[in-house]
Every structure is written in structure tokens, then in C-alpha cells.
Design a protein around this motif. Sequence first.
Motif, PDB file in Angstrom:
ATOM      1  N   GLU A 137       0.846  -1.260  -0.124  1.00  0.00           N
ATOM      2  CA  GLU A 137      -0.140  -0.024   0.017  1.00  0.00           C
ATOM      3  C   GLU A 137       0.651   1.209   0.048  1.00  0.00           C
ATOM      4  O   GLU A 137       0.320   2.502   0.004  1.00  0.00           O
ATOM      5  N   GLY A 138       2.061   1.151   0.277  1.00  0.00           N
ATOM      6  CA  GLY A 138       3.101   2.110   0.059  1.00  0.00           C
ATOM      7  C   GLY A 138       2.721   3.319   1.308  1.00  0.00           C
ATOM      8  O   GLY A 138       3.366   4.303   1.308  1.00  0.00           O
ATOM      9  N   TYR A 175     -10.012   3.177 -11.274  1.00  0.00           N
ATOM     10  CA  TYR A 175     -10.489   1.752 -10.597  1.00  0.00           C
ATOM     11  C   TYR A 175      -9.417   1.381  -9.728  1.00  0.00           C
ATOM     12  O   TYR A 175      -9.770   0.658  -8.645  1.00  0.00           O
ATOM     13  N   GLY A 176      -7.990   1.590 -10.256  1.00  0.00           N
ATOM     14  CA  GLY A 176      -7.033   1.045  -9.495  1.00  0.00           C
ATOM     15  C   GLY A 176      -6.890   1.918  -7.811  1.00  0.00           C
ATOM     16  O   GLY A 176      -6.511   1.109  -6.897  1.00  0.00           O
ATOM     17  N   MET A 177      -7.125   3.034  -8.249  1.00  0.00           N
ATOM     18  CA  MET A 177      -6.973   3.848  -6.859  1.00  0.00           C
ATOM     19  C   MET A 177      -8.286   3.342  -5.923  1.00  0.00           C
ATOM     20  O   MET A 177      -8.040   3.492  -4.725  1.00  0.00           O
ATOM     21  N   GLN A 178      -9.484   3.208  -6.569  1.00  0.00           N
ATOM     22  CA  GLN A 178     -10.468   2.810  -5.664  1.00  0.00           C
ATOM     23  C   GLN A 178     -10.242   1.180  -5.217  1.00  0.00           C
ATOM     24  O   GLN A 178     -10.392   1.357  -3.753  1.00  0.00           O
ATOM     25  N   LEU A 179      -9.704   0.518  -5.913  1.00  0.00           N
ATOM     26  CA  LEU A 179      -9.470  -0.842  -5.340  1.00  0.00           C
ATOM     27  C   LEU A 179      -8.183  -0.831  -4.138  1.00  0.00           C
ATOM     28  O   LEU A 179      -8.634  -1.521  -3.221  1.00  0.00           O
ATOM     29  N   PRO A 208      -5.665   7.485   7.706  1.00  0.00           N
ATOM     30  CA  PRO A 208      -5.408   7.952   6.287  1.00  0.00           C
ATOM     31  C   PRO A 208      -6.185   7.313   5.311  1.00  0.00           C
ATOM     32  O   PRO A 208      -5.522   6.706   4.555  1.00  0.00           O
ATOM     33  N   LEU A 209      -7.400   7.410   5.128  1.00  0.00           N
ATOM     34  CA  LEU A 209      -8.193   6.565   4.131  1.00  0.00           C
ATOM     35  C   LEU A 209      -9.137   7.831   3.611  1.00  0.00           C
ATOM     36  O   LEU A 209      -9.719   8.681   4.147  1.00  0.00           O
ATOM     37  N   ASN A 210      -9.622   7.216   2.382  1.00  0.00           N
ATOM     38  CA  ASN A 210     -10.381   8.287   1.513  1.00  0.00           C
ATOM     39  C   ASN A 210     -11.596   7.658   1.351  1.00  0.00           C
ATOM     40  O   ASN A 210     -11.568   6.811   0.380  1.00  0.00           O
ATOM     41  N   GLU A 211     -12.479   7.596   2.136  1.00  0.00           N
ATOM     42  CA  GLU A 211     -13.782   6.412   2.066  1.00  0.00           C
ATOM     43  C   GLU A 211     -14.675   6.616   0.910  1.00  0.00           C
ATOM     44  O   GLU A 211     -15.363   5.761   0.584  1.00  0.00           O
ATOM     45  N   GLN A 212     -14.306   7.780   0.313  1.00  0.00           N
ATOM     46  CA  GLN A 212     -15.576   8.119  -1.081  1.00  0.00           C
ATOM     47  C   GLN A 212     -14.839   7.159  -2.116  1.00  0.00           C
ATOM     48  O   GLN A 212     -15.628   6.798  -2.846  1.00  0.00           O
ATOM     49  N   LEU A 213     -13.510   6.851  -2.039  1.00  0.00           N
ATOM     50  CA  LEU A 213     -13.086   6.087  -3.066  1.00  0.00           C
ATOM     51  C   LEU A 213     -13.533   4.615  -3.044  1.00  0.00           C
ATOM     52  O   LEU A 213     -13.742   3.893  -3.817  1.00  0.00           O
ATOM     53  N   ILE A 214     -13.883   3.961  -1.720  1.00  0.00           N
ATOM     54  CA  ILE A 214     -14.429   2.881  -1.476  1.00  0.00           C
ATOM     55  C   ILE A 214     -15.704   2.884  -1.772  1.00  0.00           C
ATOM     56  O   ILE A 214     -16.317   1.984  -2.211  1.00  0.00           O
ATOM     57  N   VAL A 215     -16.642   4.026  -1.436  1.00  0.00           N
ATOM     58  CA  VAL A 215     -17.958   3.992  -2.013  1.00  0.00           C
ATOM     59  C   VAL A 215     -17.876   3.874  -3.609  1.00  0.00           C
ATOM     60  O   VAL A 215     -18.759   3.159  -3.936  1.00  0.00           O
TER      61      VAL A 215
END
Length: 212
Positions: free
Chosen positions: A15-16, A56-60, A200-207
Motif C-alpha cells: 500500500e506504500g 479503478y486502481g485507486m478505488q481498489l 489516512p483513508l479516502n472512504e469516498q473511493l471505497i464508496v
Amino acid sequence: MANYTDAVCKLCRREGQKLFLKGERCLSPKCAIERRPYPPGEHGKKATFRRKVSDYGMQLREKQKARRIYGVMEKQFRRYFREASRRKGLTGATLLTILESRLDNVVYRLGFADSRSQARQLVRHGHFEVNGRKTDIPSYLVSVGDVISVRANSQNNAYFKERAQIIQNGAKVPAWLSLNPMTLSGSVVGEPSREDIEIPLNEQLIVEYYSR
């Protein structure tokens, strides 16, 4: 993490960033991402030069990151998302609230363990009670008013005696929890808000990932 049996440090490297899966080790120079700040595998060092990651890659990656931080497998994580989408409010923030309400996470947040994986193991071994009843299910979701405590028999263990010393020396807990260091217990005084969850999460990307 559930059925994951490989080195957890590889997950951070993939995840870097540090996911704090090994407690104090993550804060030391021994942290794998400090020594090898590139993805694991034969071609890990070349990953930096790969083409730009797609939407898609960023969301995944964000979804995988959340799963790994909380130690949840895909089927259960998807179930949490469906539950969050049914509740009122922002789905992403609600998802994080559900994840924070897991018993293993609460044990970790109260300072009874150095990592969520360690907390999960302690819960499974039956060291904790919720409202006076032994609870050994890490995924148990706590509610406002619940009291989480180390069982009386377990308080005599060397591990918990050491934890008591650490906690009494100034353990910090989130605003939605309260801690009683003398009795090795804590209570849920409110629901965790997004501001309380310093991850440090961008939960919108998960949605967006699950809304495809």
C-alpha cells in the motif's frame, strides 16, 4: 488478518504506507517500509516507474487498505458496506463507524493491545467481557453504553499486569471511549465520528468502488 498467513509487513509495502499492523515495531527503525519503501516481489523496485494508476486502481487500493487496517476479509467487508448504505448519513463515514465499533478495534483503541491483530487474538482467547458477559467474537459490534472489561481471571496474567502499568502511565483513548485504568475497563460514550477516526483513508473511493 483473518486467514492471511504471510508477513503482514508486505501489506504495508504493497500500500506504500504504514498501516500499523505490528504495533510498536511500526514506530521503530525495524519497520519494513522504512528499510524497503517499495512493493514486495521481484519487480517491486520498478513499481515506481509504472504507468499512472487508473481510477479503478485507486478505488481498489483504498478498499484493500481499509480491509487490511481492520483485518477484515472481503465477504465481511462487503456486508459492512451494505449495512452502511442502508443507514442514514454518508455511506463512507458510516462504514468507518461500523469498522471502529468492532470489539477487536475497541480493545485496541482502549490500549489493551498494541495492534488490532493482537487485540483480535486476545478477544478470541476469551480475555474480555462486554457488559459483564464473556465475549470472544472479535467482530462483535459494541453500542453506546456498553462496558468492555478485562475478565477478573485474566487481570492476574503477566501480560495484563504489564498493560495496566502502561495504561496508568497515560494512555490516550478516542473521545467516543472512556477508560478506567484502575479496573482495566472502558465504556462506549458515543458513536465514533469521522473526525475521531484518525486513519489516512479516502472512504469516498471505497464508496465509488462498490458503486460501479
